[in-house]
Design a protein around this motif. Structure first.
Motif: not given
Length: 93
Positions: A48-52, A55-56, A61-65
């Motif tokens: 149940g850990t968050l995958h690196p 979606g966030s 990454t999209h916002e940086i691009l």
């Protein structure tokens, strides 16, 4: 160590740091990226850990691009978080 570049040639990864005269060649981990990705996916499902690459992470990454494109459009520094709602590339057309 290297990565596949254009034409399948292996190229050394290097970066130029502002204020430094020499190129920086980072030490890359010797891992199989596919095995690492599968391992992270299984770990996130079993524990149940968050995958690196959740979606966030993709949204950030999209916002940086988009900020890079907006900076190119305005020829200026762009502060984060982005306040522009339209796509910068469409604004340049």
């Amino acid at each position: 160590k290297g990565f596949s570049g254009t034409g399948g040639k292996t190229t050394e990864l290097r970066a130029r740091i502002r204020g430094k005269s020499d190129w920086l060649t980072p030490e890359l981990p010797d891992v199989n990226p596919f095995e690492r990705e599968v391992s992270l996916l299984i770990d996130s499902m079993e524990n149940g850990t968050l995958h690196p690459l959740d979606g966030s992470s993709g949204r950030a990454t999209h916002e940086i691009l988009m900020a890079v494109f907006e900076s190119a459009r305005q020829h200026a520094r762009i502060d984060m978080p982005l306040t522009v709602s339209e796509h910068p590339i469409l604004s340049m057309i």
